[in-house]
Design a protein around this motif. Structure first.
Motif, PDB file in Angstrom:
ATOM      1  N   GLU A   5       0.828  -1.212   0.000  1.00 52.59           N
ATOM      2  CA  GLU A   5       0.000   0.000   0.000  1.00 52.59           C
ATOM      3  C   GLU A   5       0.859   1.258   0.000  1.00 52.59           C
ATOM      4  OE1 GLU A   5       0.428  -2.204   2.406  1.00 52.59           O
ATOM      5  OE2 GLU A   5      -0.239  -1.502   4.372  1.00 52.59           O
TER       6      GLU A   5
ATOM      7  N   ALA B  22      -4.474  -0.967  -0.944  1.00 56.46           N
ATOM      8  CA  ALA B  22      -4.675   0.369  -0.379  1.00 56.46           C
ATOM      9  C   ALA B  22      -5.969   0.451   0.435  1.00 56.46           C
ATOM     10  CB  ALA B  22      -4.657   1.403  -1.502  1.00 56.46           C
TER      11      ALA B  22
ATOM     12  N   THR C   7      -6.202  -1.944   3.657  1.00 57.33           N
ATOM     13  CA  THR C   7      -5.371  -1.619   4.823  1.00 57.33           C
ATOM     14  C   THR C   7      -5.662  -0.206   5.344  1.00 57.33           C
ATOM     15  OG1 THR C   7      -3.621  -0.783   3.384  1.00 57.33           O
ATOM     16  CG2 THR C   7      -3.493  -3.098   4.018  1.00 57.33           C
ATOM     17  N   ASN C   8      -6.706   0.391   4.856  1.00 61.18           N
ATOM     18  CA  ASN C   8      -7.051   1.758   5.234  1.00 61.18           C
ATOM     19  C   ASN C   8      -8.256   1.755   6.192  1.00 61.18           C
ATOM     20  OD1 ASN C   8      -7.891   4.380   5.434  1.00 61.18           O
ATOM     21  ND2 ASN C   8      -7.910   4.775   3.224  1.00 61.18           N
TER      22      ASN C   8
ATOM     23  N   ARG D  43       2.157  -0.454   8.238  1.00 58.52           N
ATOM     24  CA  ARG D  43       0.762  -0.824   7.966  1.00 58.52           C
ATOM     25  C   ARG D  43      -0.147  -0.285   9.074  1.00 58.52           C
ATOM     26  NH1 ARG D  43       0.669  -6.208   5.359  1.00 58.52           N
ATOM     27  NH2 ARG D  43       1.117  -4.791   3.628  1.00 58.52           N
TER      28      ARG D  43
END
Lengths: 382, 382, 382, 382
Positions: C171, C184, C187-188, C231
């Motif tokens: 990401e 992206a 992991t957001n 992360r």
């Protein structure tokens, strides 16, 4: 036990010794490990043998041992030499009253094989030919299940033995490595006989097919090849098979399947189901059914036949391998031998090891397969 | 797309439809699903077709559709009938300007096959023959790796197709089950032609061997059997193979390996290594090497060739199967067709689907394999 | 069917479409594929939708479709957006009378999930949450065999979901590749919620465990990790589990098992035997027994339960995969929906798909697993 | 070599003997096989021992052997008794100057284990603890590959040991079968200590995890269960693990996974890839990579590390198993012992066998895992 062959760099001699010793019931007492007395001596020392029982030739060994008191002399001889040195030592051994374990194939050619059979019958010795793969417990289980009739009549037998180690011209190397030595004699007609791969591994596949199916091959049609340029003997063969009950099948044995180890595999199908076994998963027997789920029988479990159980040393889930299969040949040979010496009736499980008849069968196979490979005739009788 | 065949109880027609629809780019607009107009109508209703485009015969369908405006009429026809109803519909379709997807084998006999080839060449239609297994991404990867030369020259090709479903005399049942229907026409010479299993699955194995190896079979030696009593066509065959580069191999296809599903498998070995692929583990390609560890290539991973990637829909680790392989044939056929219609150059990956040449090759195979099975001659040219 | 989400580069939207179309019974009639109207339009064109039914927002879509005559408007909506855009569209859809297929997890957080459950109950819509793995026929077979009681009481449940694709800081790449896009948003926290891997794949494992065992998890003890530096959400978790019947177990889900694909696997053991299933061998179910050989049940065979058979499209031996499993969710959802619309009683096999209750259960799981990961308390009630 | 324990019906005693004899370099010269002198005598006879060297107690054996000339007396003692008879014989043996091979676990409790460590250090004897699985060549290869750093830092360690044989209350049987005897002492706190399954197989899993990863476990969180009613010791455990480099993992060991044999399995993942090994496929090591195909390393091949090669007896493709792994412990112990006696430097490969430090580590594990199982505290330091 005495040993002929198995000197420095010999692969199969070491395997025989591990197999013989595994159950702690057999002891090596003498040997003629090499045609070179010095090398024989070295090997004897490594094996902690008494020096006076390490011999410079098999003749000397058999003569000397014969002169020992019965309770001191060796009971049997393991012959682990290349094929061209099978006949003479076996003949002398049997005629001198020694029982024999012989590495396969039985002899240099069919003629020798037949003579050995005669001698064995005349002398009544116990004879074991080391078709190792029949020593696996799950191979024995496969045979018992097929023989039981639960699958109905056998219709198809597929057997294969793919190796890759002779994919290059190893025997042409200027080398003294073990793989060169192994390649050199196995591809040399003067030491191996008329067949290369067919004698070395084709006979194993053939024996396994007959053993597991309980059938005899009656006809073959062979395509025999020398794949690697410069090689003197076959390194590859593909065969159509016909069996005595009308079943048909295939056999292939190759030494040029680059990347393969020794994954000998057999499949037998009857009317209602069949079995699959392969050395890479030696502790499993896959049983397939036309109309119900496949089953996986595992070595060491309580639901196996006595033939499988008798040939297992570890509890279920602890894998056994090639050396244990080899040791099972020795176990059954020695149990049979002991029962003979003690004049007690052997158990049927003990008698289940390959003998001289299987050896002669293998010599027929070699002779016919090479003939078929050269012939334009489709089917050749076996 | 229009469809000929694929009415009630037809297995392969349903598969063709799923495959054609999978990517959402092909629509079924008409069909002649059965020679019985009532059954055709029923199927059309189930498929939500406009009733006026459900036909009572393929002739009616092709005639009617031909009279529609170009932007309304079907672009191509899928022919999914038994073998004896391949030739006439395909001839009429091509001569009427429709492109064709044909279920294998191409025709009832070699003669028909050759005629279809001529017509295809004359009319210039795009033609796809559904040798499904070449649609698997890892089969395409296998072919590309072999063709790349990384294994050196090919030496051995082993291909096998074991089935068990015809182990009993299914076609003799007094039954209207789907398995009876499948068995009945596939074992009936009037519908299947001179070959049973050799035509049904032997051609798949043969096609796969030539596709993956990039070689042509030049000679065969066949043992062809009718194993189940009462059966009219072969249900089992074992073949020795010779290839145009000197390689040799084996092919077997059987319908009496009781307990087996459809585990078609191919192994190709060259001088330095080789590949193993089998349908039961369709998303893996095993690559073996003479002198380093074997590798497992997995579908959907970034390190594959474009031929594999183009034919994959899901990310690595999410298995694809038979329907996706089948859909890949349709995908590439329709991509090629679109490029033709739009006069744009197709990508080479799109052109990678089996066509009428492979179909004729299969018809040769059928003719020769049956001849060889009856012959005492060892090798027969292909 | 209408779709919300699934625009350019969306992985799961394309999967939903293939799954929905596979059986030829569902048609995409409209969509709001992206929050960017231009991208939505592009996708609609690619999918051959009528331009007036491609919308710039889900609100517009639901409003416009609601105003169409009942026989023209879409029946249900597939919502395939990231987690933070689940609640609002689902709420509006249900309140407007549309049935819903929702990609998992159900919502952004537990609160939203509970509200959706209330709305679903009030509106009585049919709701499907795509826990794909429960769509595999052999997973359904596993559940049926466990529920049948043949193994006795369940004692152990092991479930695992190893992935490797997030082993590096994807990401953080300056990239517009699909893998970047996937990494992206997943992991957001603003798009995924409080959990990363636990929400993405942990919920699948959890759902599979409860589905196959027929039990409910009552307590968990979680070790939750962010392994890759930088992360923002968990990419790894290990859990101890307790079940409502007293059984215990383990769950792990990780995205940093470098080299793994998506080999989700479940093992359930009872007093007398158990089952093992894994996605890499999705068409087999291994059944193990305390005192007899293990069995391998294969998809497509006649000896399976109706739950497995109903969810299979191909004959035994032709593998099905992830897309077919996904399509089974759509198949059962649409069969249930049709039966509801036609007021006929659905078959019990049709009702066997994950719904909103499973979705709320998954939201509880996410909330509790993250809480447990931060807690020093050993066991946390679920 | 002398042996303490291993009388009639003892499983592990027989295994020790096969392992010790396999390479033909170790001879059994004396034994105290049972606390019942009559049974000891019987076993001695079966093993062809000289009657005067078959003893009625280990004390007698150690005393008598100590009085023999150095070149006649045994060099080392194998102790193969249940756990409660480990400490005293080992103490006496070491203090009498004999080297020791001890079956695992080291002792009845941690206290005894620490005392033995002190004695071993003081006396300087060579000590081997038979954590068999570390004797497999492909386990050694796994360790070497992980230690080489090729996978980057280790992040995850999963280890599992599923057995099913204690799924029923075997120890409650009114029976004298071997499985009753095995079950009886292993579930008896007076003979096994505070742990049942955790001591018997949990310690193996724990040892394997630390051996292959090269890491130390620093914290555990354990769920320890007595699943079978009436059993006095744990038969099941699930653990969360933390390692000294920050990695995390799972360990489970169970004796109630009905249908499982002994498929101990380990997976270790680093930043770039990892390894998978399991006993059911003991001759393969699967190596996985983030961005390239997985590899399968096979025992006996030329591309392995010296640690694997040194511990292999057969050529590639001929499987070795549990007995060979066990024999490797003896091989390396005796090679190390010989080098010590001859005051030559041992090769590093010879020193690679589990010793008393691993034994004490195992006793810590047992103590802590049982404590954790009873505790409400999440993490416990190890």
């Amino acid at each position: 036990m005495g040993m002929i062959g198995g000197g420095p760099g010999a692969f199969i001699g070491a395997v025989h010794r591990i197999a013989a010793f595994m159950d702690g019931e057999t002891e090596l007492v003498c040997g003629a490990f090499s045609s070179d007395p010095e090398k024989s001596k070295q090997t004897g020392e490594l094996l902690n043998l008494s020096p006076q029982r390490v011999y410079g030739s098999y003749k000397e060994m058999i003569r000397s041992e014969s002169s020992l008191p019965a309770n001191e002399r060796m009971d049997f001889i393991s012959i682990v030499t290349p094929n061209h040195v099978h006949f003479e030592p076996a003949k002398l051994a049997m005629e001198s009253g020694f029982h024999v374990v012989m590495d396969k194939p039985l002899a240099f050619n069919l003629e020798e094989g037949k003579l050995l059979l005669d001698i064995a019958r005349k002398t009544g010795v116990v004879f074991c030919l080391t078709h190792t793969y029949t020593g696996y417990p799950m191979v024995k289980e496969a045979r018992q299940q097929v023989l039981s009739g639960k699958f109905g009549q056998v219709r198809k037998v597929y057997v294969e033995y793919p190796q890759g180690w002779l994919s290059s011209f190893l025997e042409g190397a200027d080398s003294q490595t073990n793989s060169f030595k192994q390649a050199a004699w196995r591809t040399n007609p003067a030491q191996s006989g008329i067949a290369g791969g067919m004698g070395d591994i084709g006979t194993h596949a053939f024996n396994l097919a007959e053993y597991v199916s309980g059938l005899k091959v009656t006809k073959i049609c062979a395509d025999i090849n020398v794949v690697v340029p410069g090689r003197k003997l076959d390194d590859d063969g593909n065969l159509l098979l016909k069996f005595d009950n009308g079943a048909s099948g295939l056999l292939f044995a190759t030494q040029v399947a680059a990347g393969e180890g020794n994954n000998i595999k057999i499949r037998v199908y009857g009317e209602k189901g069949g079995i699959v076994w392969q050395q890479e998963d030696a502790n499993s027997l896959h049983v397939k059914w036309l109309d119900k789920p496949a089953e996986i029988y595992r070595a060491g479990t309580p639901y196996l036949t006595s033939y499988a159980s008798h040939n297992t040393r570890t509890p279920a889930g602890h894998p056994e391998g090639y050396l244990e299969a080899f040791a099972n040949l020795y176990r059954n040979f020695t149990l049979t031998l002991k029962s003979k010496l003690s004049k007690e009736a052997p158990q049927s499980e003990w008698l289940d090891f390959p003998g001289i008849e299987e050896g002669v069968r293998g010599m027929y196979f070699i002779e016919k397969v090479i003939a078929s490979g050269k012939s334009d005739q489709k089917w050749i009788d076996l």
